[in-house]
Design a protein around this motif. Sequence first.
Motif, PDB file in Angstrom:
ATOM      1  N   ASN A  74       0.810  -1.218   0.000  1.00 14.92           N
ATOM      2  CA  ASN A  74       0.000   0.000   0.000  1.00 14.92           C
ATOM      3  C   ASN A  74       0.842   1.265   0.000  1.00 14.92           C
ATOM      4  N   GLY A  75       2.000   1.213  -0.638  1.00 15.34           N
ATOM      5  CA  GLY A  75       2.843   2.396  -0.758  1.00 15.34           C
ATOM      6  C   GLY A  75       3.610   2.761   0.500  1.00 15.34           C
ATOM      7  N   GLY A  76       3.686   1.854   1.445  1.00 13.96           N
ATOM      8  CA  GLY A  76       4.383   2.134   2.703  1.00 13.96           C
ATOM      9  C   GLY A  76       5.671   1.346   2.834  1.00 13.96           C
ATOM     10  N   GLU A  77       6.139   1.243   4.064  1.00 14.88           N
ATOM     11  CA  GLU A  77       7.427   0.630   4.327  1.00 14.88           C
ATOM     12  C   GLU A  77       7.325  -0.789   4.871  1.00 14.88           C
ATOM     13  N   SER A  78       6.522  -0.973   5.919  1.00 19.12           N
ATOM     14  CA  SER A  78       6.503  -2.276   6.576  1.00 19.12           C
ATOM     15  C   SER A  78       5.262  -2.433   7.441  1.00 19.12           C
ATOM     16  N   ARG A  79       5.209  -3.540   8.164  1.00 14.77           N
ATOM     17  CA  ARG A  79       4.091  -3.776   9.071  1.00 14.77           C
ATOM     18  C   ARG A  79       4.095  -2.788  10.231  1.00 14.77           C
TER      19      ARG A  79
END
Length: 114
Positions: A74-79
Motif C-alpha cells: 500500500n505504498g508504505g514501508e513495513s508492518r
Amino acid sequence: MAAGLTTMTMALSVSAASVTAITAAAGEMLGEGTFEKGAGLPWHICENGSASMAFEINNGVYAIEIVNPGGSDNGGESRWDCQFRHRGMSITYGHTYRLTYSVYASQAGTLWYY
C-alpha cells in the motif's frame, strides 16, 4: 514481553479496530488505562510511510480507524506503518509485568505486538 508493553503494532487490513480497558498490576505505570474520561495519553497512534489512521475515544473505547494500513502493498514501508503506542514507560530488568487488553476488529487482519 517487556517491549510489548510499549508498542502494539496494528498491521491490519481493517477499517476499524478498538482497544478497551488496558490494565496492569502496577497501573500507575500506564497512566490512562480505561479511557473512561475520553483521554488516551500516554497511549497514541503513530503512522509511518503512506499509512493513515484516525481515532476517537468514547465510552471507554479507544477506537482506531485504519484508513491506509501502509506496508509495501500500500505504498508504505513495513508492518510497522500503523502503530498504537505508549510513551514514557520505564521497565526494569528482572521485574515481572502483566498487561491485559482487548482488541476488536471490524474485519480480519493481523495484530503484531512487541
